[in-house]
Write an enzyme that holds these catalytic residues in place. Structure first.
Site, PDB file in Angstrom:
ATOM      1  N   CYS A 132       0.843  -1.192   0.000  1.00  0.00           N
ATOM      2  CA  CYS A 132       0.000   0.000   0.000  1.00  0.00           C
ATOM      3  C   CYS A 132       0.877   1.239   0.000  1.00  0.00           C
ATOM      4  CB  CYS A 132      -0.901  -0.003   1.242  1.00  0.00           C
ATOM      5  SG  CYS A 132      -1.973   1.439   1.262  1.00  0.00           S
ATOM      6  N   VAL A 133       0.686   2.042  -1.059  1.00  0.00           N
ATOM      7  CA  VAL A 133       1.519   3.241  -1.196  1.00  0.00           C
ATOM      8  C   VAL A 133       1.127   4.286  -0.167  1.00  0.00           C
ATOM      9  CG1 VAL A 133       2.345   4.917  -2.869  1.00  0.00           C
ATOM     10  CG2 VAL A 133       1.631   2.682  -3.615  1.00  0.00           C
TER      11      VAL A 133
END
Ligand SMILES: [Zn+2]
Ligand SMILES: [Zn+2]
Length: 954
Positions: A132-133
């Site tokens: 997850c950025v």
């Protein structure tokens, strides 16, 4: 430095890794704060907008809902971040490696199925979904529940905020879809920076935009993950169509959120254990991809093909191995050879060492002798070499000395040549002078011969005269004898009558001789002038010859007076002539003695005055003599001339007057009478004319021409058309004026046109004959002046056609002259205009004529009357190679003064022959030397700008 830089880099890297979390947190809290502000405090954008009024209960409900969602988001996010999804600390080898296990080369461990390595987290993650950025962490088996709940509450919160911010959009779009509102919604940052909206409006618009965009984004994520969760897949497994771990909807939900999946979303603290350990999964489908028979056949053919290729490769490798074996055998044999060589070399070395150790043998002695001999030879050769070198140096120095001598000889030779040339030139001049002298001597011999002949003639005449004189004296003696006899007879008769004492014979003879001499003196006094003093010394007769004596005395006095008068006139004339030519004589006499020279103008006035005084004195003396001598001579004439003669003289005078009266009577009467003129007043006329001519020359020379040149500095064309033309036509003008106003005759037209014809035909023809070379003229002045001349002749014919000249016709004539002057003023522009027109009209004759002007390209010259100017009229342009002074000046414009240039020309051998056109060229267009220049230059001729007059020709 490297450690500091690496530390800084790690710090920046960590900050950048946490930056998305901080940004998300800030956004979430700001959205929540804005929504709370909207609920609690004020309308969003404007004060007067209709605010939705909430009741206190609703406000509490809203706030509770908001902070419930906010709390869930934060809590789930916190737990998501705190829960590590990696395989660190997980016991993997409990049940042995089954199907789906792999080996991670980065973590250097075996990993269970559905586990993969994250290169951002640098660790293997159990049942890895994705990295997850926004949180900067991987989503895996352990934190999947928190991720999904956080996503759910974010989605619901953004939905709620978007709904609450709908009022803001309504306010913005209330005025309609304008450019301002669209821009405010799309690019609020630029609107804020450019000052279009306030910070408050920007904040509301920005948050509303963020809510909408975030809601769309989060919705996509949320529904995608819901979809994957219900399918029992991770994001990585979504790419394949197979679902080997699918447990059905409920099973998948339980595996994702735990066994108490229906409660766990309310609060993250609610326990909801997830079935399974993340290592072993229940496999419901096949893990391998299913293959069709055709695909299997294709695979088999591919494998066969690969097998064949490997076989080929194997054969090739065997061949290469054989080759390599051969190479190895060859290398072995080479190695053996090299070993043998090494052994031989070692033997050689040992022998050489033995030879070195041994003393010199007899062979070496011979070699040494030979070496010594050769060294001696080398020394001899070196000595010879040094001697030859020295000789060479000496020779070189001698050669240099000889070269210098040769150069000096050359210089001396050139000087001798120059002196020889000068001697030759002087020899030529001397020969010329000798020739001239021979001519003069010849002429003088001729004159001597003539004089001798004349002397012989004169002697013959004198002989004749003596003979006649003897004859006459004989006759006279005879007559005297006769007269004496007669006189003696008379005396004898008187003696007989009277008692006076008788005279002696000698006295009587003297008396007779005196009376006879008077008669002879009256008859031919000029021939026997030398006898007069003897006659005067004779004793005078007293009684009988008194009348005769007085007459004789009066005649002698009169002749003496006339002679004195003539002598006085001669003296005055010579004195005036001396004074008039005083300057030139003094200059000639001074020569190179540098006599102190007075300024020219101070000498002019005395010259004029002395000449005038001399003339006045001559006139006065003449008048005085006229009064005295004429009154004395009138009586004599009355006595001597008879009345008949007087009458005859008057008749002659009248006839002469009647003959000349027809022409002369038109002019005013002369100061002297005809008789006075005959007695010598003509000389006064001649003197007066010479005086006036001389005065005119001096005035023109000193005053008129310099002033003309000063005027012509303005424009030479105009000056040439006005002053020069007037100066050259002044004789015609005054002849016509005298003819019209004094003699009342008809001189005008004939004289003027005749002189013009003379100017055109005779002057140009004579110049062409005597120029001695081909003269080319520029076309423009000929064309211009000839055209205007033809026009003026036509107008003149029209004017005098009716044999009357009216006043307006004279005005037309004079105004035509004015037009001519104006044309001359705009001469150059007119000329260029004509040339352009002619070239454009394509008339080749003009251009050809212009091109053949040999004297120079007149277009570049200032004045086209005599085209001679620097560039175009250079020396090279002339065939004769004659260098003029003005050309020299033009070639060196600022280096030479005028006198220097002329001097330079005088001392060169290339001296121009006297040439009328050259003089005219110099005279007309070279500025005359000023008085200072003329005085400073030695022997500068006092010409009026024409410096070549006489002196250049010698
Ligand atoms: Zn790994
Ligand atoms: Zn990761």
């Amino acid at each position: 430095m490297t450690s500091f830089a690496s530390r800084v880099f790690f710090r920046v890297d960590r900050v950048c890794r946490h930056l998305p979390v901080v940004l998300n947190t800030f956004l979430v809290f700001s959205i929540t704060g804005e929504v709370s502000y909207l609920v609690l405090v004020e309308p969003s954008l404007e004060a007067d907008q209709n605010k939705t009024v909430w009741s206190a209960w609703w406000k509490v409900v809203h706030l509770l809902a908001q902070y419930f969602m906010l709390g869930n988001i934060c809590w789930n996010a916190l737990l998501f971040l705190r829960t590590s999804p990696s395989i660190k600390g997980v016991f993997l080898g409990g049940q042995g490696m089954g199907q789906g296990w792999r080996y991670c080369y980065t973590c250097e461990t075996h990993t269970p199925p559905r586990c993969s390595h994250c290169y951002d987290c640098k660790v293997c993650v159990l049942r890895r979904d994705h990295h997850c950025v926004f949180f900067g962490q991987c989503v895996g088996f352990r934190n999947y529940r928190y991720f999904l709940c956080c996503l759910f509450f974010m989605w619901s919160g953004l939905l709620y905020a978007t709904l609450m911010n709908a009022e803001v959009f309504i306010v913005i779009l209330k005025e309609g879809v304008t450019m301002h509102s669209v821009l405010l919604l799309l690019i609020p940052w630029i609107m804020l920076v450019s000052g279009q909206v306030s910070a408050r409006a920007f904040a509301f618009a920005f948050i509303a935009d963020t809510c909408v965009v975030g809601f769309l984004l989060v919705s996509a994520f949320f529904f995608f993950h819901l979809f994957l969760m219900f399918r029992g897949q991770t994001t990585r497994e979504w790419y394949s169509t197979r679902r080997p771990y699918n447990l059905g909807l409920l099973g998948n939900l339980r595996h994702a959120l735990g066994l108490r999946w229906y409660l766990c979303w309310l609060c993250p603290l609610l326990p909801s254990p997830v079935p399974g350990d993340g290592i072993n999964f229940q496999v419901t489908g096949s893990l391998e991809p299913t293959r069709t028979p055709t695909a299997m056949l294709e695979k088999i053919t591919e494998l066969d093909y690969a097998h064949c290729q490997q076989r080929d490769l194997n054969a090739k490798m065997r061949q290469w191995l054989d080759v390599a074996d051969d190479d190895i055998a060859m290398l072995r044999s080479e190695n053996a050879n090299l070993r043998k060589q090494v052994k031989a070399l070692e033997k050689n070395i040992s022998e050489a060492q033995q030879v070195e150790a041994e003393p010199c043998s007899s062979l070496l002695a011979d070699d040494l002798n030979a070496k010594r001999c050769s060294e001696q030879k080398i020394q001899k050769l070196e000595k010879e070499y040094t001697m030859i070198k020295e000789q060479n140096k000496k020779l070189i120095t001698e050669l240099k000395i000889l070269q210098q001598e040769r150069d000096q000889d050359k210089i001396v030779l050139s000087r001798f040549k120059v002196s020889l040339q000068t001697l030759e030139s002087s020899m030529g001049e001397a020969q010329l002078g000798l020739l001239k002298r021979d001519e003069v001597i010849h002429q003088k011999n001729l004159q001597l011969k003539h004089l001798e002949e004349a002397i012989e003639e004169c002697s013959n005449i004198i002989k004749d005269l003596r003979l006649t004189n003897q004859k006459l004296s004989d006759q006279l003696e005879n007559r005297l004898d006769e007269a004496s006899f007669a006189f003696v007879n008379d005396l004898m008769a008187e003696k007989e009558g009277s008692l006076s004492p008788p005279m002696s014979f000698a006295e009587e003879m003297n008396l007779l001789a005196s009376s006879a001499e008077v008669e002879t003196n009256m008859s031919d006094s000029t021939d026997l002038r030398h006898e007069e003093p003897e006659a005067e010394e004779l004793p005078k007769p007293q009684s009988a010859t008194v009348d005769l004596q007085t007459k004789r005395c009066a005649g002698v006095l009169e002749t003496a007076f006339q002679r004195a008068r003539l002598f006085l006139l001669f003296v005055i004339l010579t004195v005036s002539a001396f004074v008039a030519s005083g300057t030139s004589e003094s200059r000639v006499a001074a020569g190179g003695m540098k006599a102190p020279r007075r300024p020219r103008q101070t000498r002019l006035l005395p010259r004029f005055c002395v000449c005038g005084v001399g003339l006045l004195a001559a006139a006065w003396i003449f008048n005085f003599n006229d009064v005295t001598g004429s009154s004395a001579s009138t009586g004599d004439q009355d006595i001597s001339l008879s009345k008949k003669e007087l009458l005859q003289q008057e008749k002659d005078n009248n006839e002469n007057n009647s003959i000349s009266r027809s022409a002369i009577s038109d002019f005013p009467e002369d100061l002297f009478t005809l008789k006075q003129k005959r007695q010598g007043a003509v000389v006064l006329h001649v003197l007066c004319a010479i005086y006036m001519f001389h005065a005119l020359a001096i005035v023109c020379d000193v005053y008129f021409v310099p002033s003309l040149e000063k005027v012509s500095e303005l424009s030479q064309d105009v000056a040439g058309a006005t002053f020069m033309a007037a100066g050259s036509s002044a004789p015609e003008l005054f002849t016509s004026l005298i003819g019209v106003f004094i003699t009342k005759g008809d001189v005008g037209v004939g004289t003027i046109v005749g002189s013009a014809v003379f100017n055109i035909l005779v002057i140009i023809g004579l110049c062409g004959i005597f120029s001695g070379q081909t003269i080319s003229l520029s076309w423009w002045p000929l064309f211009r002046d000839a055209a205007f001349y033809i026009l003026s002749i036509l107008v003149l014919i029209l004017v005098i056609y009716d044999e009357k000249v009216m006043w307006w016709e004279t005005i037309i004539l004079i105004s035509m002259y004015g037009i001519y002057i104006i044309i001359m003023k705009f001469n150059r522009s007119l000329r260029s205009l004509t040339e352009r027109h002619c070239s454009r009209a394509g008339q080749p004759w003009l251009s050809r004529l212009r091109r053949t002007t040999a004297v120079g390209n007149a277009g570049d010259c200032d004045n086209d009357m005599v085209p001679l100017k620097p560039d175009s009229c250079s020396v090279a342009g002339q065939d004769s190679g004659v260098v003029m002074v003005d050309e020299l000046l033009n070639l060196h414009p600022h280096q030479l003064s005028f006198s220097e240039a002329s001097l330079r020309l005088l001392i060169t051998l290339h001296f121009p022959p006297p040439h009328p056109l050259a003089y005219g060229r110099m005279h007309g267009h070279q500025r005359a030397p000023t008085e200072a220049e003329a005085d400073s230059g030695p022997g500068w001729p006092r010409g009026r700008g024409c410096f070549g007059r006489g002196r250049f020709g010698c």
